[in-house]
Design an enzyme around this catalytic site. Sequence first.
Site, short mmCIF file in Angstrom:
data_model
loop_
_atom_site.label_atom_id
_atom_site.label_comp_id
_atom_site.label_asym_id
_atom_site.label_seq_id
_atom_site.Cartn_x
_atom_site.Cartn_y
_atom_site.Cartn_z
CG HIS A 89 44.21 32.96 48.54
ND1 HIS A 89 42.88 32.65 48.69
CD2 HIS A 89 44.34 33.43 47.27
CE1 HIS A 89 42.23 32.94 47.58
NE2 HIS A 89 43.09 33.40 46.69
CE LYS A 133 36.79 37.04 39.31
NZ LYS A 133 37.76 36.31 40.14
O1 PNS Z 1 41.75 36.67 42.97
P1 PNS Z 1 41.56 37.15 41.55
O2 PNS Z 1 40.09 37.39 41.27
O3 PNS Z 1 42.20 36.23 40.56
O4 PNS Z 1 42.33 38.56 41.46
C1 PNS Z 1 42.28 39.33 40.27
C2 PNS Z 1 42.81 40.76 40.55
C3 PNS Z 1 42.06 41.39 41.69
C4 PNS Z 1 44.28 40.70 40.89
C5 PNS Z 1 42.61 41.56 39.24
O5 PNS Z 1 41.31 41.41 38.76
C6 PNS Z 1 42.90 43.05 39.40
O6 PNS Z 1 44.02 43.45 39.60
N1 PNS Z 1 41.84 43.88 39.32
C7 PNS Z 1 41.93 45.31 39.45
C8 PNS Z 1 41.72 46.01 38.09
C9 PNS Z 1 42.99 45.94 37.29
O7 PNS Z 1 43.95 46.61 37.59
N2 PNS Z 1 43.01 45.05 36.29
C10 PNS Z 1 44.19 44.75 35.51
C11 PNS Z 1 44.23 45.41 34.18
S1 PNS Z 1 42.81 45.10 33.19
#
Ligand code: PNS
Length: 161
Positions: free
Chosen positions: A17, A41
């Site tokens: 990251h 999660k």
């Molecule tokens: O570190 P990660 O878990 O890969 O990050 C995933 C993240 C947080 C970027 C993604 O799950 C997200 O944007 N979640 C918020 C809900 C959303 O807008 N989802 C996208 C459309 S379903």
Amino acid sequence: MKTVIYPGSFDPITNGHLDIIQRALKLFDTVIIAVLENNTKKTLFSTEERMALVKACTKGLKVEVETFSGLLVEFAKKKNCNTIIRGLRAVSDFDFEFQMNVINNSINKELETIFLMTSKEYFYLSSSVVKELASKSGDVSEYVPEEVNTALAKKYSERLP
Ligand code: PNS
């Protein structure tokens, strides 16, 4: 003033990251690190712990650390920012990232996602792998900043029966 949002679970933040954040700062003036709050999660670290670790590990960098819940597109709108940055590791990331990009873009056509290819040393590094290793007392010091290494050791020692 060019700003980009770097969203994620950061459970916990890893050197992978940090690599993306540092490289994003070559392209943008500020990176808003958006820590997902209401994660479906189950996270090892609470939102506050994840935020605190991200802040500790990015001290001195031109970043803002915030939490968000709900849709990323809504958070981006609130921040008045139309650019997202994500790291792409092995091909296994592609499906999820492509899907997310399509959905986000269908909600807001102005929102663009920029993908940075992960540096080769972090190609297979993920928070999940780090947690798996640390939970079994494996050495993760080369994969995470010192603060995270300490926090992981503490977390798993608290969990011992
Ligand atoms: O570190 P990660 O878990 O890969 O990050 C995933 C993240 C947080 C970027 C993604 O799950 C997200 O944007 N979640 C918020 C809900 C959303 O807008 N989802 C996208 C459309 S379903």
